[in-house]
Every structure is written in C-alpha cells, then in structure tokens.
Design a protein around this motif. Sequence first.
Motif, PDB file in Angstrom:
ATOM      1  N   LEU A   1      41.957  32.506  34.982  1.00  0.00           N
ATOM      2  CA  LEU A   1      42.969  33.031  35.897  1.00  0.00           C
ATOM      3  C   LEU A   1      44.366  32.607  35.465  1.00  0.00           C
ATOM      4  CD1 LEU A   1      41.241  32.284  39.334  1.00  0.00           C
ATOM      5  CD2 LEU A   1      41.175  34.407  38.006  1.00  0.00           C
TER       6      LEU A   1
ATOM      7  N   ASP B   1      49.391  30.556  38.627  1.00  0.00           N
ATOM      8  CA  ASP B   1      49.606  30.578  40.076  1.00  0.00           C
ATOM      9  C   ASP B   1      48.291  30.571  40.844  1.00  0.00           C
ATOM     10  OD1 ASP B   1      52.349  30.582  39.738  1.00  0.00           O
ATOM     11  OD2 ASP B   1      52.572  32.745  40.078  1.00  0.00           O
ATOM     12  N   LYS B   2      47.347  31.397  40.425  1.00  0.00           N
ATOM     13  CA  LYS B   2      46.049  31.447  41.123  1.00  0.00           C
ATOM     14  C   LYS B   2      45.306  30.127  40.993  1.00  0.00           C
ATOM     15  CE  LYS B   2      45.397  36.423  40.994  1.00  0.00           C
ATOM     16  NZ  LYS B   2      44.637  37.539  40.428  1.00  0.00           N
TER      17      LYS B   2
ATOM     18  N   ARG C   1      46.906  27.586  43.330  1.00  0.00           N
ATOM     19  CA  ARG C   1      46.506  27.832  44.725  1.00  0.00           C
ATOM     20  C   ARG C   1      45.079  27.343  44.968  1.00  0.00           C
ATOM     21  NH1 ARG C   1      49.548  32.603  44.152  1.00  0.00           N
ATOM     22  NH2 ARG C   1      47.712  33.869  43.730  1.00  0.00           N
TER      23      ARG C   1
END
Length: 150
Positions: A41, A44-45, A48
């Motif tokens: 991924l 950012d993902k 998170r």
Amino acid sequence: MKIEPNLWQLYLQVYFQPLQQIGFDSRGAVLSLWNPHGKVLCEDKNQRLSRFWQGALQRANVPYQLLWGGDQQMQYRELSVYIKCDLASGYRWATRLNQLGFYFVEDNQLHLYNSSDKAQSDVVTDNFVSRFCFAKIPKQNQAIQPKNRA
C-alpha cells in the motif's frame, strides 16, 4: 490457504530492527501493521493502518513494542509490533490484522506461521537475537507503493 513457496521463502529471510530498547524475555508474536493480505500500500494508507492497530492494541490493554521487519538491509521494511502473548492469541491478532503470516518467539526460537493454515510453519532460527540488524535505515522503502501508482 498455503502461502506460495517464493513468498514463504522471503518471509523466512526476515530481520528485525527495534525502534526502542526492547526486551524479548518471554514468548510473543511479531506482526506487521502494514500491507494487509500481502498487498503493498501507499505510505498514507500504511500510516493510517499502523495508527488504527496501535490504538486497537492500547484499547485491548495489550502492551506492544514497535520494530521494523524486513530484509537484512531494511530496503524492504514493514512497521511491526511485538506483543507478549501465547500462540493462539498470535493467530487471532494476525487474522484481525489481515496478515498472511506472523512470527512467534518462544525460548529464543523464531517461528514463522501461516495465519490461516496451521499446517504451514517453519523454524526461522534458534537464536531470535541473531535476526536483529542495526543497518542505517534507507530513505526509500520497497514496502511502500510509489506515489504515482493508484
């Protein structure tokens, strides 16, 4: 479902770099917080996900320690956690985190387990600390999808 042989062999070549003073004086699981289902991924993902799962561990009152898990040079590395637990809890957390596999430390032995197929497991090393590395962390990380990809 079995983890395909080439990926399994990559998992067996794992090294770890603690992010803090770390004590592995009991048994526990090492689980990636990134790249669920083995899919790389974007940054950012993954950030998170790592915040979410650290919060989940805190809410569950599960102490954890952060470390990188990756290749020996840390060119490919995923943010991971070490949690003191039994093997059954390791399986449960790996399933919750949607990880294909996880590592389990017991009596200084490092084992690799398939999260969904208990028949697939291997001893990685009889000396867990031998898999610690302290290489300078490279700027680039192959475990993060490049920004120009969706």
